[in-house]
Design an enzyme around this catalytic site. Structure first.
Site, PDB file in Angstrom:
ATOM      1  N   THR A 274       0.462  -2.164   2.679  1.00 39.02           N
ATOM      2  CA  THR A 274      -0.417  -2.020   3.830  1.00 39.02           C
ATOM      3  C   THR A 274      -1.281  -0.776   3.662  1.00 39.02           C
ATOM      4  O   THR A 274      -0.872   0.206   3.037  1.00 39.02           O
ATOM      5  CB  THR A 274       0.366  -1.896   5.135  1.00 39.02           C
ATOM      6  OG1 THR A 274       1.070  -0.631   5.156  1.00 39.02           O
ATOM      7  CG2 THR A 274       1.373  -3.027   5.303  1.00 39.02           C
ATOM      8  N   GLU A 275      -2.465  -0.820   4.233  1.00 41.31           N
ATOM      9  CA  GLU A 275      -3.363   0.337   4.240  1.00 41.31           C
ATOM     10  C   GLU A 275      -3.981   0.453   5.632  1.00 41.31           C
ATOM     11  O   GLU A 275      -4.904  -0.293   5.989  1.00 41.31           O
ATOM     12  CB  GLU A 275      -4.453   0.204   3.175  1.00 41.31           C
ATOM     13  CG  GLU A 275      -3.941   0.246   1.740  1.00 41.31           C
ATOM     14  CD  GLU A 275      -3.504   1.622   1.277  1.00 41.31           C
ATOM     15  OE1 GLU A 275      -3.721   2.605   2.031  1.00 41.31           O
ATOM     16  OE2 GLU A 275      -2.970   1.722   0.162  1.00 41.31           O
TER      17      GLU A 275
END
Length: 309
Positions: A274-275
């Site tokens: 995830t970012e």
């Protein structure tokens, strides 16, 4: 080639040696407490989880840090395993706090269905100094290979190794921040004696798939869930996010194992990084933490519904 100074440490065009690394280390300052913000809330979960100390880091005057993981209470060897990691880059706050929030308020819904192993803060020294590297000026998230130059990475690989082959899922929680462009990428260029080439920070959440074993439907399920919490990063004018082609809305891919990235350590068929973008005017810290939780839950829900062992 532009070799104008772009970082206060080192000589442009020359990789750092011991003196430059020592100068850089002397500039780092403790800005928050791993003990208070991570260890205490993690140990408070001992009634619902097995708290495992899988190692420790002794950085002399810079501190001694226990490496802690949460393991499902009532672990069932007949069930598959899901790994959640946060704080591989210590400065990425929502990865750490999102993992703790999931463990505290959401993990119980998966009891008896899948074994959970949650490592909220892989890099405690970096967490305290709000930095991407460890005190040896090494990026742990480029160090998940044997032999690893980063003690943080080596300890996590040792924790995971006995369970390889049983992992069905790994969610690695990260952030992309404005400081990547203003501080950490210039430092990387200086450390390696290379010119700094400016990039672009996307405004919004995105995911990184494994280009060697892509799972587009899985990634899209996670994106759809997170989009209910925060906005998804658009592609730039060239159809890219941080220089990589956008494969689907909010999804790019890297060769995880080849690059020594954390998300490549389990061999799980379903992996994602995830970012979160915490610097967006459209996102609050609570929203960033909630986006991480939404990603974890969506990943688990997809795996349990589609990939039953």
């Amino acid at each position: 080639m532009n070799l104008q100074p772009f970082h206060p440490v080192g000589t442009p065009g020359q990789p750092w040696g011991k003196a430059e690394k020592a100068q850089w280390l002397a500039m780092q300052r403790r800005q928050r407490s791993h003990a208070e913000e991570v260890v205490e809330p993690l140990r408070a979960l001992a009634g619902d989880w097995d708290v495992v100390e899988y190692g420790s880091l002794d950085y002399a005057d810079d501190g001694h840090y226990p490496l802690l993981a949460l393991r499902s209470r009532g672990w069932d060897d007949s069930l598959p395993v899901a790994l959640v990691t946060g704080g591989v880059h210590g400065y990425e706050t929502s990865g750490v706090q999102g993992a703790l929030l999931f463990a505290r308020g959401h993990a119980a819904a998966y009891a008896g269905r899948i074994n959970l192993l949650v490592v909220p803060c892989v890099s405690p020294w970096g967490y305290e100094r709000i930095h991407r590297w460890n005190p040896d000026a090494i990026d742990p998230n480029r160090s998940f290979r044997q032999p690893s130059p980063a003690r943080e990475s080596a300890a996590l690989m040792e924790l995971v190794e006995p369970l390889r082959g049983r992992f069905v899922l790994h969610v690695d929680l990260h952030e992309t921040t404005d400081s990547d462009e203003s501080e950490f990428r210039p430092a990387l260029a200086a450390r390696d004696g290379k010119p700094f080439e400016p990039g672009h920070i996307p405004d919004g959440f995105y995911l990184v798939d494994d280009s060697a074993r892509p799972q587009p439907e899985f990634q899209q399920a996670v994106i759809e869930a997170v989009a209910k919490v925060t906005h998804i990063a658009p592609a730039d004018a060239d159809g890219r996010i941080i220089g990589s082609p956008v494969l689907a809305p909010g999804v790019i891919a890297y060769p995880l194992v080849e690059l020594g990235l954390c998300a490549g350590i389990t061999g799980a068929p379903y992996v994602t990084t995830t970012e979160v973008y915490p610097d967006s005017p459209q996102a609050t810290p609570a929203q960033c933490n909630a986006a991480q939780v939404a990603a974890i839950c969506a990943a688990l829900d997809h795996v349990l519904a589609v990939a039953r062992p």
